[in-house]
Design a protein around this motif. Structure first.
Motif, mmCIF file in Angstrom:
data_model
loop_
_atom_site.group_PDB
_atom_site.id
_atom_site.type_symbol
_atom_site.label_atom_id
_atom_site.label_comp_id
_atom_site.label_asym_id
_atom_site.label_seq_id
_atom_site.Cartn_x
_atom_site.Cartn_y
_atom_site.Cartn_z
ATOM 1 N N VAL A 120 0.839 -0.868 0.103
ATOM 2 C CA VAL A 120 0.058 0.048 0.143
ATOM 3 C C VAL A 120 0.968 1.574 0.300
ATOM 4 N N HIS A 121 0.707 2.057 -0.915
ATOM 5 C CA HIS A 121 1.771 3.351 -1.268
ATOM 6 C C HIS A 121 0.438 4.862 -1.084
ATOM 7 N N ALA A 122 0.595 5.428 -0.275
ATOM 8 C CA ALA A 122 -0.493 6.624 0.352
ATOM 9 C C ALA A 122 0.792 8.013 -0.284
ATOM 10 N N HIS A 173 -13.646 14.148 5.655
ATOM 11 C CA HIS A 173 -14.640 15.173 5.674
ATOM 12 C C HIS A 173 -14.232 16.651 6.315
ATOM 13 N N GLN A 174 -13.215 15.856 7.757
ATOM 14 C CA GLN A 174 -12.852 17.404 8.145
ATOM 15 C C GLN A 174 -11.116 17.827 7.851
ATOM 16 N N LYS A 175 -10.973 18.629 8.028
ATOM 17 C CA LYS A 175 -9.097 18.888 7.756
ATOM 18 C C LYS A 175 -8.193 18.697 9.346
ATOM 19 N N ILE A 176 -6.820 17.505 8.645
ATOM 20 C CA ILE A 176 -6.650 16.777 9.639
ATOM 21 C C ILE A 176 -5.351 16.477 9.548
ATOM 22 N N LYS A 177 -4.695 16.060 10.624
ATOM 23 C CA LYS A 177 -2.915 16.362 10.334
ATOM 24 C C LYS A 177 -2.796 14.777 10.216
ATOM 25 N N ARG A 178 -3.068 14.157 10.930
ATOM 26 C CA ARG A 178 -2.907 12.659 9.813
ATOM 27 C C ARG A 178 -3.821 11.644 9.981
ATOM 28 N N LEU A 179 -3.881 10.689 8.743
ATOM 29 C CA LEU A 179 -5.348 9.244 8.711
ATOM 30 C C LEU A 179 -4.741 8.195 8.993
ATOM 31 N N LYS A 180 -5.277 8.014 10.062
ATOM 32 C CA LYS A 180 -5.506 5.577 10.196
ATOM 33 C C LYS A 180 -5.766 5.840 9.117
ATOM 34 N N ILE A 181 -5.663 4.910 7.959
ATOM 35 C CA ILE A 181 -6.423 4.489 7.216
ATOM 36 C C ILE A 181 -6.170 2.385 7.237
ATOM 37 N N THR A 182 -7.370 1.693 7.526
ATOM 38 C CA THR A 182 -7.096 0.590 7.902
ATOM 39 C C THR A 182 -7.855 -0.903 6.297
ATOM 40 N N ILE A 183 -6.823 -1.294 5.910
ATOM 41 C CA ILE A 183 -7.603 -2.045 4.614
ATOM 42 C C ILE A 183 -7.499 -3.064 4.701
ATOM 43 N N ARG A 184 -8.870 -3.490 4.533
ATOM 44 C CA ARG A 184 -9.493 -6.064 5.461
ATOM 45 C C ARG A 184 -9.670 -6.188 3.085
ATOM 46 N N GLY A 185 -9.574 -7.723 4.058
ATOM 47 C CA GLY A 185 -10.662 -8.036 2.736
ATOM 48 C C GLY A 185 -10.989 -9.801 3.810
ATOM 49 N N ILE A 186 -10.910 -11.122 2.367
ATOM 50 C CA ILE A 186 -11.474 -11.510 3.380
ATOM 51 C C ILE A 186 -10.322 -12.574 4.107
ATOM 52 N N ASN A 187 -8.932 -12.361 3.904
ATOM 53 C CA ASN A 187 -8.067 -13.201 4.138
ATOM 54 C C ASN A 187 -7.020 -12.310 5.088
ATOM 55 N N LYS A 189 -5.855 -8.362 7.498
ATOM 56 C CA LYS A 189 -5.592 -6.569 7.224
ATOM 57 C C LYS A 189 -4.548 -6.328 7.803
ATOM 58 N N LYS A 190 -4.977 -5.227 7.853
ATOM 59 C CA LYS A 190 -3.726 -3.971 7.184
ATOM 60 C C LYS A 190 -3.792 -2.539 7.706
ATOM 61 N N SER A 191 -2.943 -1.944 8.929
ATOM 62 C CA SER A 191 -3.207 -0.793 8.688
ATOM 63 C C SER A 191 -2.259 0.269 8.069
ATOM 64 N N ILE A 192 -1.921 1.611 7.867
ATOM 65 C CA ILE A 192 -1.333 2.402 7.673
ATOM 66 C C ILE A 192 -1.830 3.465 8.597
ATOM 67 N N VAL A 193 -0.395 4.683 8.404
ATOM 68 C CA VAL A 193 -0.831 5.948 8.850
ATOM 69 C C VAL A 193 -0.405 7.345 7.405
ATOM 70 N N SER A 194 -1.393 7.763 7.135
ATOM 71 C CA SER A 194 -0.810 8.422 5.817
ATOM 72 C C SER A 194 0.111 9.160 5.587
ATOM 73 N N ASN A 195 1.065 9.178 4.814
ATOM 74 C CA ASN A 195 2.292 9.562 4.984
ATOM 75 C C ASN A 195 1.988 10.763 3.518
ATOM 76 N N PRO A 196 2.411 11.669 3.537
ATOM 77 C CA PRO A 196 2.640 13.105 4.428
ATOM 78 C C PRO A 196 1.573 12.914 5.411
ATOM 79 N N VAL A 197 1.654 14.149 5.513
ATOM 80 C CA VAL A 197 0.907 15.077 6.622
ATOM 81 C C VAL A 197 -0.002 16.064 5.775
ATOM 82 N N LEU A 198 -1.450 16.052 5.930
ATOM 83 C CA LEU A 198 -2.697 16.669 5.360
ATOM 84 C C LEU A 198 -3.122 17.510 5.849
#
Length: 199
Positions: A120-122, A173-187, A189-198
């Motif tokens: 995953v690349h953000a 929906h709101q202006k934030i500095k960082r965003l935690k994103i979780t990506i999951r499928g049937i088999n 689950k992976k979480s990342i913290v977006s970078n660069p800063v929003l």
């Protein structure tokens, strides 16, 4: 999830597949005001991305109509019951994929899936919007995304084909500095913290 399922179901151009009378049939519904001259590209693939069969069916679909297509060379798969093979079909017009759909020979949860390695690349696209690029090393169905803040998504239910990059935009929906994103499928689950800063 319900929103994106409805979005696909009520799209102006729909491609679907059925098994009838020992044959595979492909339906193209064209709710636009233009006649479409294209082709249906059909691949029988296993969960690791190996292509077992590849066929191209010419498809002429009039405006505001439904057309049915089949290819006798795919007849061997009409009564197939497989837990490691599936069909991906794409309706293509002028070298552009208009719509893609999948056909499974068993319930999705019974596929012999392996645990995928999903890269995953953000990347920051514009103010307060992140573009996610997802690549999996094997077939990864029913991928969904969630965030720790209310957000809009360009897509939020998709199947990742092996080694094919898929891009999704996420806009909180709101202006934030960082965003935690979780990506999951049937088999998986992976979480990342977006970078660069929003922001």
């Amino acid at each position: 999830l319900a929103y994106f399922t409805a979005k696909h179901a009520f799209a102006p151009i729909i491609l679907s597949m059925t098994r009838e009378n020992n044959n595979l049939y492909f339906y193209v519904i064209n709710d636009t005001l233009k006649t479409l001259n294209g082709s249906i590209h059909v691949r029988v693939i296993d969960i690791h991305g190996n292509i077992h069969v590849k066929k191209i069916i010419k498809a002429h679909v009039k405006a505001n109509s439904k057309s049915i297509f089949n290819d006798s060379r795919l007849k061997n798969y009409a009564n197939k019951n497989s837990t490691d093979l599936f069909i991906v079909a794409e309706f293509i017009v002028k070298q552009k994929i208009i719509v893609r759909n999948f056909f499974f020979f068993c319930p999705l949860g019974k596929l012999k899936l392996t645990v995928p390695n999903v890269a995953v690349h953000a990347k920051k696209m514009k103010k307060n919007t992140i573009e996610l690029s997802l690549v999996s090393d094997c077939f990864t169905p029913a991928v969904k995304i969630s965030t720790d803040e209310p957000s809009d998504y360009s897509e939020n239910y998709l199947h990742l084909l092996p080694h094919e990059k898929q891009k999704i935009t996420v806009t909180p929906h709101q202006k934030i500095k960082r965003l935690k994103i979780t990506i999951r499928g049937i088999n998986f689950k992976k979480s990342i913290v977006s970078n660069p800063v929003l922001g």
